[in-house]
Design a protein around this motif. Structure first.
Motif, mmCIF file in Angstrom:
data_model
loop_
_atom_site.group_PDB
_atom_site.id
_atom_site.type_symbol
_atom_site.label_atom_id
_atom_site.label_comp_id
_atom_site.label_asym_id
_atom_site.label_seq_id
_atom_site.Cartn_x
_atom_site.Cartn_y
_atom_site.Cartn_z
ATOM 1 N N ARG A 93 13.305 0.623 -6.419
ATOM 2 C CA ARG A 93 12.657 -0.574 -5.867
ATOM 3 C C ARG A 93 11.166 -0.354 -5.723
ATOM 4 N NH1 ARG A 93 11.155 -3.176 -0.882
ATOM 5 N NH2 ARG A 93 11.689 -5.379 -1.057
ATOM 6 N N PHE A 94 10.805 0.785 -5.167
ATOM 7 C CA PHE A 94 9.384 1.086 -4.978
ATOM 8 C C PHE A 94 8.640 1.158 -6.309
ATOM 9 C CE2 PHE A 94 10.578 3.469 -0.849
ATOM 10 C CZ PHE A 94 10.495 2.311 -0.105
ATOM 11 N N ALA A 95 9.232 1.803 -7.292
ATOM 12 C CA ALA A 95 8.593 1.914 -8.610
ATOM 13 C C ALA A 95 8.375 0.528 -9.215
ATOM 14 C CB ALA A 95 9.442 2.787 -9.532
ATOM 15 N N ALA A 96 9.362 -0.352 -9.081
ATOM 16 C CA ALA A 96 9.242 -1.706 -9.618
ATOM 17 C C ALA A 96 8.142 -2.499 -8.917
ATOM 18 C CB ALA A 96 10.580 -2.435 -9.499
ATOM 19 N N LEU A 97 7.877 -2.180 -7.643
ATOM 20 C CA LEU A 97 6.836 -2.864 -6.870
ATOM 21 C C LEU A 97 5.459 -2.229 -7.041
ATOM 22 C CD1 LEU A 97 8.860 -3.459 -3.581
ATOM 23 C CD2 LEU A 97 8.180 -5.192 -5.268
ATOM 24 N N TRP A 103 0.825 -1.204 0.000
ATOM 25 C CA TRP A 103 0.000 0.000 0.000
ATOM 26 C C TRP A 103 0.861 1.256 0.000
ATOM 27 C CZ3 TRP A 103 -4.864 1.262 -0.906
ATOM 28 C CH2 TRP A 103 -5.368 2.466 -0.423
ATOM 29 N N ARG A 104 1.817 1.293 0.914
ATOM 30 C CA ARG A 104 2.688 2.463 1.037
ATOM 31 C C ARG A 104 4.150 2.044 1.068
ATOM 32 N NH1 ARG A 104 -0.995 5.742 4.230
ATOM 33 N NH2 ARG A 104 -2.391 6.596 2.672
ATOM 34 N N GLY A 150 4.764 1.014 -6.107
ATOM 35 C CA GLY A 150 4.540 2.044 -5.087
ATOM 36 C C GLY A 150 4.319 3.409 -5.726
ATOM 37 N N ARG A 151 3.537 4.250 -5.044
ATOM 38 C CA ARG A 151 3.220 5.570 -5.594
ATOM 39 C C ARG A 151 3.598 6.735 -4.687
ATOM 40 N NH1 ARG A 151 -2.816 5.213 -7.398
ATOM 41 N NH2 ARG A 151 -3.022 3.377 -6.091
#
Length: 147
Positions: free
Chosen positions: A97-101, A68-69, A103-104
């Motif tokens: 990493r967040f972009a690949a998962l 979610w976050r 995440g926004r």
């Protein structure tokens, strides 16, 4: 910064990570023990990112995503290696990493007394949200609550 490699921590590095945090990070946590770090690495193998100069840890960030976050913790750089771009490189790796998962949005935990950390986060484009407060409770205390 040329010879710095950024990669996920391995379970066998837990004690070394704790030693690094004692020197380079601000504050401590209830999870600051070998088992706590190992659990993090085993549960989410890509979350604890290390900056390495050969085999020496010179930086870290925990880039946790709960679906979610995106949450950032323990951004730390060795005192003798600050102002070399290591923190920025760690944040770039965390953001990737967040972009690949999927995440926004990401947030960062920063101690009130950590003025150096606050300046670093502001320089990286993060802004403080005064309307929020963190509420915590160690899990071992949950049994003592009466309803």
């Amino acid at each position: 910064m040329d010879k710095i490699a950024i990669r996920p921590a391995e379970s066998g590095q837990a004690a070394e990570v704790l030693e690094f945090w004692r020197d380079a990070a601000e504050g401590t946590s209830i999870t600051d023990d070998v088992d706590g770090v190992r659990i993090l690495i085993e549960r989410d193998p890509g979350a604890l990112l290390l900056a390495l100069d050969d085999t020496r840890i010179v930086g870290s960030v925990i880039a946790g995503f709960d679906g979610w976050r995106c949450h950032l913790y323990r951004l730390a750089v060795s005192p003798d290696r600050r102002r070399e771009g290591i923190g920025s490189a760690l944040l770039e790796a965390a953001h990737d990493r967040f972009a690949a998962l999927g995440g926004r949005r990401t947030d960062a935990m920063v101690l009130e007394r950590n003025e150096t950390g606050q300046l670093a986060w502001a320089a990286a484009g993060y802004a403080r949200e005064d309307q929020w407060r963190r509420w915590v409770r160690p899990l071992g205390e949950l049994r003592s609550v009466e309803h």
